[in-house]
Design an enzyme around this catalytic site. Structure first.
Site, PDB file in Angstrom:
ATOM      1  N   HIS A  35      42.453 -20.103  11.613  1.00 42.23           N
ATOM      2  CA  HIS A  35      41.568 -20.317  10.477  1.00 42.23           C
ATOM      3  C   HIS A  35      42.266 -21.206   9.450  1.00 42.23           C
ATOM      4  CE1 HIS A  35      39.065 -17.466  12.318  1.00 42.23           C
ATOM      5  NE2 HIS A  35      39.030 -16.501  11.444  1.00 42.23           N
ATOM      6  N   CYS A  82      40.314 -11.239   8.887  1.00 46.75           N
ATOM      7  CA  CYS A  82      41.234 -12.320   9.273  1.00 46.75           C
ATOM      8  C   CYS A  82      41.439 -13.371   8.173  1.00 46.75           C
ATOM      9  CB  CYS A  82      40.767 -12.983  10.562  1.00 46.75           C
ATOM     10  SG  CYS A  82      39.009 -13.354  10.617  1.00 46.75           S
TER      11      CYS A  82
END
Lengths: 335, 335, 335, 335
Positions: C235, C143
């Site tokens: 994120h 990710c």
């Protein structure tokens, strides 16, 4: 199409009005009103997540707007402190649907939750007559009250005798900067100024009966403790209800089947209550575009029932409720 | 000095026991018991924030301990599932002060909160007689119940008729990994398995009267809704109390003056309740080394009073309460 | 329409696959695969927020599925530990697009980010030839790496010499119960097992050059520090880039104009990067249905530039990236 | 005993000063200075968690204090905007130890971190000479810089060539109401006004060499990205350091053995750095009463090392650092 203005369009409730009114089939937002400081700027420059269609609107100052409203309908998200005068001035000519508490406790002003007390809308005639206005003022309740009264509505037939409610309210209820991060981080703050009084009194008015020109408040007491919790959106409420007839099976059915305005086909209407065993703000606040209240944890107690209710404070508890009020008024040809 | 063992010494409640017992004037921790997996390791290697004095203790497995306890007293922080058998085996010879719920509902086992029902400690004699034990079992209540009953104690003289309580419980109440971050982030979870039943039933036992060899539960009902909130330590409780004599001024005084065991000079004793207008977990959970419950927001209602109570779930609600129980037993020469 | 199966359909990444594939114009989800425990149950009973169209799907166990896949294409959200064997078995016959890391570091398996290295898709032919498969395996990166490489792509023409990145990763990256609330509440945890190695190595492979049958890793080093923060999704990455030619004005333009696959008209394609001065997970993670990375805070440093990048870890960083990979393969007639 | 005044005693940094100075062996707090609004009130009524010994102090207004300071020493926690004038006025007669940034960048004013650059204290003589003052001004650095430079100090012998740092800063760094809960809940905000400039420039000054009457800034560059995270106290920093001699084993030892002022026996002195594999704000911010910086995750990179540093922003990063500065000056008989 009714031409619409949103007052206080850059605050949290104002933005929610603007979002909900984007592409509305009956209401066309023509004017966005904010403070002097914002006036003259493009809405998209002030509000990062503005809907595309309003990005290029130039924000108008309140004073400029009041000089020449030029709309058919006003949604008000201004603070209570300045709302009283503004609303009264506007209501002389135009219907005002307001989230401010300024007029909520006036005898001839309804606190409206369409699914709960749509007949209270008749107060509008009383208001016009008494005050000699062409317009009128319709308020929606305090956010916690909107959620509470909606959850109580299906219980009416079971003889509500008393209600105790503890609320766990979201940060966005305090506005952009109404609550400091230092205060609420890793904390619960069991105090919200004026909130408990509002819940206790608005609920009784909303669930009261219209008799002639007056509302007779509900006979049952509501006792509230209001707290703030570290959740961004969505008020959760722990509710204890004393009932005359606590038939738990029928109550559950009444909650699940509660859908009183289905046939009116209001554009923003959603099933007002959905039952889910464990209602949770992060998971359920956006249900029904924020207009659906989630009820769960329903259980029989020695005196009635207890349950948990949850709703989006900015939508069901503020802007969304107000838009629904206006849609009801439109449908009933009051505007 | 009584030689002491802590069972389940590496869990959150066990660590709290160990911290509270460090440097204790009456109790000397000699054995730290944990799972097979931890046995043989140094406590300081398993528990980063171990008090200095226990860093070099080698942790013992439960089985090894049971073969030869060799202590005068046991504090139990094991899970309920394995506690029933362990406690009964140990109690044949040694007093057991336990945070586990396994024996809380046994007729001859007290759920003890020293400031609330110290006379229930007499059940220990009943227990010994009936079961033929040299030792005994004394339990402390569920964390929310400990806080609730303490806050209710000063109201006893005002005729408690009914209690409704909504809890907002901290993450640490679920243990190290009992609650996933994904579940509680930006959320409230209004469900904690078994919690409401415990609050409703333990409260009635604790506030009941010892008549001969039996406790007659309190006559008033308690109705609870339990929720989890994103707070690390400290349970907050919104409490609605129906009272026969809701004299608010006297009630406030009774709360502020509540200090029933002052004269016993127990080493861990702290003023059990401090009144602060807005109790908040981050600000007040550590009051009185975690043993003081903070009460605030006290207001008259149409039926009695409402208030907010707050306490540290791991100290007042678990290990600290248990240590206080042992201190009381020691002072009264029961151990 | 390609018939599609989603492996691991009840986990967080699996659910995101299912949501993204609802109503897809090219891919029709026919099978949802999960653990034995879930097999035979309706998807809607396992996943509260399942899209309507999949509510009544009966979940199939992995074993049952492997016996007779019966689909044209597989999306894999299974854990890495069991993915190696499963993917190799399936790839003998069917293309596999996988979020698992099991094959990412195989020489002939591409780690694909369509906007960054779409030519790496050619490895599929190498793979088929070498392994004698009719199908193939295409992986998407970790990710954090997906977000980082996308943000670096527009900087390629400015001579990347070295990259340092500190990540602030969301809770959902650890799965439903991969992270305890007690661990992360009011905390930052600067350790995620294996994460820094993945970021450092996957980035170099993705940004490497395909030479014949092999990828030559990018010549620049990537040094990463990975942390977990109390944010539910999204994120955030603080990036320091040494550049040969740090022409800040051109770099800003390159970032804002970066839109390399616009003409392919992939159904899930969104502008891959949007520039916003202060990227923030709660505000921007859902941009472009979670596929758009937000870049901001771009500034000249003495050695190149620094900036902040932000993306939705479950969409751009996992399921969404994989769906985009399959769409690219479909468009290029590789599937 | 030196008589001491704390300026800005009711803010977050001011309170920390007051707490740290309670019971101090060398400094006796005699005056607490705050805004006009607070003047005349008891400190204990303004600050709920005031130490007992200061509860009954009457707070003095700044103007009243300036008329007749009557103390030997001042700690300043006022905002930067008003600090310049106040500090210069006071320093004519009295030593000022200040957390404000107003004078940090003056050539003859040291930014002091005792364990890092205690020789910079000699600037005080330059200052007195140049400005004709009897007193002087000693500043402590910006909170993030204090933690960073302390963590860098043990690396000095390994040839620091360049530093990149990404900070994850706590809410309390913004003061009581400097950050709205709505802004930071479930979010990371990668922007703190002026912070990166401060880190980059203050670090170079602090780690520079005193040559004659001047500080020659450190030759290495510092590049910073500063972010705010939802943590109440404790700044976490991800640090990438280029080194000439990255001997990881010796570096680890240098960090663990770093204890330069041990022999001075300053009352507030604590081991300045403790190494823990995974530094975390909630677990380690209070280490060494908030004066110890925790360093961990130290790893060799292709160019040097990377690590994570963590410290309490209000103590090591503000009031605690300043108290340590005064203790050093006292020990060295400069005050």
């Amino acid at each position: 199409m009714k031409r619409v203005a949103v007052l206080g369009a850059t605050g949290l409730v104002g933005r929610t009005f603007v979002k909900l009114l984007g592409g509305h089939p009956w209401f066309k937002v023509e004017k966005l009103i904010a403070s002097e400081k914002s006036a003259g700027k493009k809405y998209g420059d002030l509000v990062e997540d503005s809907p595309e269609e309003f990005r290029d609107y130039y924000v108008i100052s309140l004073n400029e707007f009041l000089e020449n409203p030029g709309v058919d309908l006003v949604f008000n998200a201004l603070p209570a402190s300045i709302s009283r005068d503004v609303e009264e001035k506007l209501a002389q000519e135009i219907p005002v649907f307001t989230n401010a508490r300024a007029h909520r406790y006036d005898e001839d002003v309804p606190i409206l939750v369409p699914e709960v007390n749509k007949d209270h809308l008749k107060l509008v005639e009383v208001q016009r007559k008494r005050r000699g206005w062409k317009g009128f003022i319709v308020t929606n309740p305090n956010c916690s009250t909107a959620i509470l009264t909606l959850s109580l509505a299906p219980l009416r037939n079971f003889g509500i005798k008393k209600v105790r409610v503890a609320t766990m309210q979201a940060i966005s209820g305090a506005g952009f900067s109404g609550l400091s991060a230092y205060a609420i981080q890793d904390n619960v703050i069991p105090f919200i100024s004026g909130e408990e009084w509002k819940i206790e009194n608005e609920s009784k008015k909303i669930m009261g009966k219209l008799k002639g020109d007056e509302i007779e408040p509900a006979s049952f007491d509501v006792i509230a403790i209001a707290t703030r919790v570290p959740v961004i959106h969505g008020h959760t409420e722990a509710v204890f209800v004393e009932l005359e007839n606590p038939d738990i099976k029928s109550i559950r059915e009444a909650i699940e089947n509660f859908d009183p305005l289905k046939d009116l086909k209001l554009p923003s209407y959603e099933k007002p209550i959905v039952y889910t065993e464990i209602p949770q703000p992060r998971l359920h606040r956006d249900r029904g575009r924020g207009l659906t209240v989630t009820v769960g944890r329903l259980e029989r107690t020695s005196e009635g029932v207890k349950y948990v209710a949850l709703g989006h404070n900015l939508v069901r508890g503020a802007a969304g409720g107000s838009v629904l009020n206006a849609e009801l008024a439109y449908k009933l040809k009051i505007i």
